[in-house]
Design an enzyme around this catalytic site. Structure first.
Site, mmCIF file in Angstrom:
data_model
loop_
_atom_site.group_PDB
_atom_site.id
_atom_site.type_symbol
_atom_site.label_atom_id
_atom_site.label_comp_id
_atom_site.label_asym_id
_atom_site.label_seq_id
_atom_site.Cartn_x
_atom_site.Cartn_y
_atom_site.Cartn_z
ATOM 1 N N ASP A 8 -10.482 -9.857 7.429
ATOM 2 C CA ASP A 8 -12.074 -9.833 7.196
ATOM 3 C C ASP A 8 -12.533 -11.311 6.989
ATOM 4 O O ASP A 8 -13.823 -11.589 7.351
ATOM 5 C CB ASP A 8 -12.311 -9.295 5.816
ATOM 6 C CG ASP A 8 -12.297 -7.641 5.775
ATOM 7 O OD1 ASP A 8 -11.990 -7.340 7.086
ATOM 8 O OD2 ASP A 8 -12.935 -7.053 4.637
ATOM 9 N N LYS A 44 4.383 -15.312 1.807
ATOM 10 C CA LYS A 44 4.261 -16.125 0.763
ATOM 11 C C LYS A 44 5.603 -16.370 0.259
ATOM 12 O O LYS A 44 6.084 -15.844 -0.910
ATOM 13 C CB LYS A 44 3.491 -15.330 -0.455
ATOM 14 C CG LYS A 44 3.287 -15.894 -1.745
ATOM 15 C CD LYS A 44 2.130 -16.939 -1.540
ATOM 16 C CE LYS A 44 1.941 -17.709 -2.783
ATOM 17 N NZ LYS A 44 1.216 -19.006 -2.618
ATOM 18 N N ASP A 56 -1.874 -18.631 1.193
ATOM 19 C CA ASP A 56 -3.156 -19.392 0.446
ATOM 20 C C ASP A 56 -3.701 -20.427 1.416
ATOM 21 O O ASP A 56 -4.961 -20.785 1.641
ATOM 22 C CB ASP A 56 -2.904 -19.930 -0.799
ATOM 23 C CG ASP A 56 -1.509 -20.472 -0.948
ATOM 24 O OD1 ASP A 56 -0.489 -20.186 0.054
ATOM 25 O OD2 ASP A 56 -0.883 -20.954 -1.854
ATOM 26 N N ASP A 86 -5.031 -7.442 5.452
ATOM 27 C CA ASP A 86 -6.411 -6.870 5.216
ATOM 28 C C ASP A 86 -7.271 -7.923 4.980
ATOM 29 O O ASP A 86 -8.504 -7.854 5.331
ATOM 30 C CB ASP A 86 -5.945 -5.968 3.991
ATOM 31 C CG ASP A 86 -7.095 -4.749 3.905
ATOM 32 O OD1 ASP A 86 -8.164 -4.889 4.623
ATOM 33 O OD2 ASP A 86 -6.895 -4.279 2.732
ATOM 34 N N TYR A 118 1.043 -1.153 0.052
ATOM 35 C CA TYR A 118 -0.099 -0.041 -0.180
ATOM 36 C C TYR A 118 0.886 1.163 -0.047
ATOM 37 O O TYR A 118 0.314 2.436 -0.273
ATOM 38 C CB TYR A 118 -0.927 -0.122 1.309
ATOM 39 C CG TYR A 118 -1.950 -1.188 1.285
ATOM 40 C CD1 TYR A 118 -2.398 -1.596 0.063
ATOM 41 C CD2 TYR A 118 -2.766 -1.408 2.447
ATOM 42 C CE1 TYR A 118 -3.224 -2.639 -0.078
ATOM 43 C CE2 TYR A 118 -3.694 -2.286 2.390
ATOM 44 C CZ TYR A 118 -3.880 -3.050 1.317
ATOM 45 O OH TYR A 118 -4.790 -4.053 1.187
#
Ligand code: NAD
Length: 357
Positions: free
Chosen positions: A251, A191, A223, A247, A141
Site C-alpha cells: 500500500d 524483521k 522498518d 500488506d 493472518y
C-alpha cells in the site's frame, strides 16, 4: 483461445468498476480473436445479504472451475459489526486458501503522465517500477493459536506468526523468477533482528538464492524498507516479504504512484489465479460514478499475462491506459490542472476506444 472467467464484483465500487474491465476484455477478445466467457458470482457483503455467508459454496465452485477469477472489492460499514468469521473480508482469505494462492504480485509502476499526482517530488518518483511479491497464505493472518480469550481481569487477543521452510522457499522462488524477467534485483524484507520466524525467512531466502546466481539479493529490515520506499524508491526492483509486511508495504508503494485506484494485483500459486485491484470497496465514493477503474482494468491485463500467457494482449491494455492518461483524461482521485475530468464509465470508454473499439 477460449477462457472462462469467474467475475466477482463484490461491494461498494466493485459493481461500478467491474463492467469497465469486462468491456476492455471483450474489446481485446474481438480484436485478437479470443473468446472470454464471464460468469458472475456473489462474494463479500453482497453474499452475506443474499446467503448469510461471505463465500457461498456456489461461488467457490465457480472460482475453482474457471480459468481465472476477476474480483472487484469486498466490505463496507454495513457489515463491520459482524463477528470476524462472517465478515466480507473472510471471503478473500477463503478464496486464497481454497485456490492455493500463495503469492501475491503487486506492481507499483509510475505512469509518466501522472508524475505530478504523487505526494512525493517528481524527481523521487519518476521511473518507479517496483514489484512487491507478498506471501499470501501463511504468516500471522493464518498462524495458530489465534483468538480472543477471557482472562481474570479482561480479555487477551492473540495471533501467531508462523512460517515453514516450504512456504518461504516457494515464495522466494517466485520472487527470483520474476527478478530474472526484470532488473535482476531482489530485496527480501524481514524483521530478523527481533522475530525468529524472520530469522528462518532470511536463512531460507539465502538458500533459494543459490539457484539464482544471476540475481542480486539484498536484505532489509521492514522498518528501514518503509523509510527507504519514500526516501529513494528507485533502488527497488522486486521486493519479497511476508503476508503482514507485504500488506502494508505494498500500500505504501502504491501511494508513491499517485492513487490507490490505479494499481492491480495478481494472486497465483496453484492452477486458478485471482486478479483484483489493490484497493478496497471505497464506500465513501460508491455509487457516484467517480471511482477509478484503472486498477481493475490493469488487473485484467495481469490476468491475460499470468493466467493465459497472452503477453501481447496484456501490453495492449497497458498501452491503452498509458495513452488515455497521456491524452489528459483523469478520474477525480488523479485529477490535475488542465486535465479532463471523467467518470468511471467514461474512463472505460476512452480505454476501450484506444483498443480500436
Ligand atoms: P479503500 O481502498 O476502500 O479506500 C481508501 C481510500 O482510497 C478511500 O478514500 C477511497 O475513496 C479511495 N479509493 C479506493 N479505491 C479507489 C478507486 N478505485 N478510485 C478512487 N478512489 C479510490 O480502503 P478502506 O477505506 O480502508 O476500506 C473500505 C472497505 O474495503 C473496508 O470494508 C475494508 O475492509 C475493505 N477492503 C477490501 C479490500 C479488498 O476487497 N481487497 C481491500 C482493502 C479494504
Amino acid at each position: 483461445m477460449k477462457k472462462r472467467i469467474a467475475v466477482l464484483p463484490g461491494d461498494g465500487i466493485g459493481p461500478e468498476i467491474m463492467p469497465q474491465a469486462i468491456r476492455v476484455l471483450e474489446a481485446i477478445g474481438q480484436k485478437c480473436d479470443h473468446q472470454f466467457t464471464f460468469t458472475h458470482g456473489q462474494v463479500g457483503g453482497e453474499a452475506i445479504d443474499a446467503r448469510g455467508i461471505p463465500l457461498p459454496t456456489e461461488t467457490l465452485s465457480l472460482a475453482q472451475s474457471s480459468d481465472a477469477v476477476l474480483l472487484g472489492a469486498v466490505g463496507g460499514p454495513k457489515w463491520e459489526g459482524l463477528e470476524y468469521e462472517r465478515r466480507p473480508e473472510r471471503a478473500l482469505l477463503g478464496l486464497r486458501e481454497q485456490l492455493g494462492l500463495f503469492a501475491n504480485l503487486r506492481p507499483a509502476k509510475m505512469y509518466s503522465a501522472l508524475v505530478g499526482s504523487s505526494s512525493l517530488k517528481p524527481e523521487i518518483v519518476e521511473g518507479i517500477d517496483i514489484l512487491v511479491v507478498r506471501e499470501l497464505t501463511g504468516g500471522i493472518y493464518f498462524g495458530k493459536p489465534k483468538g480472543i480469550e477471557q482472562t481474570a481481569t479482561g480479555h487477551r487477543g492473540l495471533n501467531t506468526e508462523v512460517y515453514t521452510t516450504e512456504e518461504i522457499r516457494r515464495i522466494a522462488d517466485v520472487a527470483f523468477q520474476a527478478a530474472r524477467k526484470r532488473r535482476g534485483l531482489v530485496h527480501s524484507i524481514d524483521k530478523a533482528n527481533v522475530l525468529e520466524s524472520s530469522e528462518l525467512w532470511r536463512r531460507e531466502v539465502i538458500n533459494v538464492h543459490q539457484n539464482f546466481p544471476d540475481v542480486e539479493l539484498r536484505h532489509m529490515y521492514v522498518d528501514n524498507c518503509a523509510m527507504q520506499l519514500v526516501r529513494y524508491p528507485k533502488q527497488f526492483d522486486v521486493v519479497v516479504t511476508t503476508n503482514l509486511f507485504g500488506d502494508i508495504l505494498s500500500d505504501e508503494a502504491a501511494m508513491l504512484t499517485g492513487s490507490i485506484g490505479m494499481l492491480p494485483s495478481a494472486s497465483v500459486g496453484a492452477t486458478v489465479g485471482m486478479f483484483e485491484p489493490i484497493h478496497g470497496s471505497a464506500p465513501d465514493i460508491a455509487g457516484k460514478n467517480i471511482a477509478n477503474p484503472i486498477g481493475i482494468i490493469a488487473s485484467a491485463a495481469m490476468m491475460l499475462c499470468y493466467s493465459f500467457e497472452l503477453t501481447d494482449e496484456a501490453e495492449m491494455i497497458e498501452s491503452a491506459i498509458q495513452k488515455t492518461l497521456e491524452q489528459g483524461y483523469r478520474t477525480k482521485d488523479i485529477e490535475s490542472q488542465g486535465c479532463t475530468l471523467v467518470g468511471t464509465a467514461e474512463m472505460g470508454d476512452h480505454i476501450v476506444k484506444q483498443l480500436g473499439h
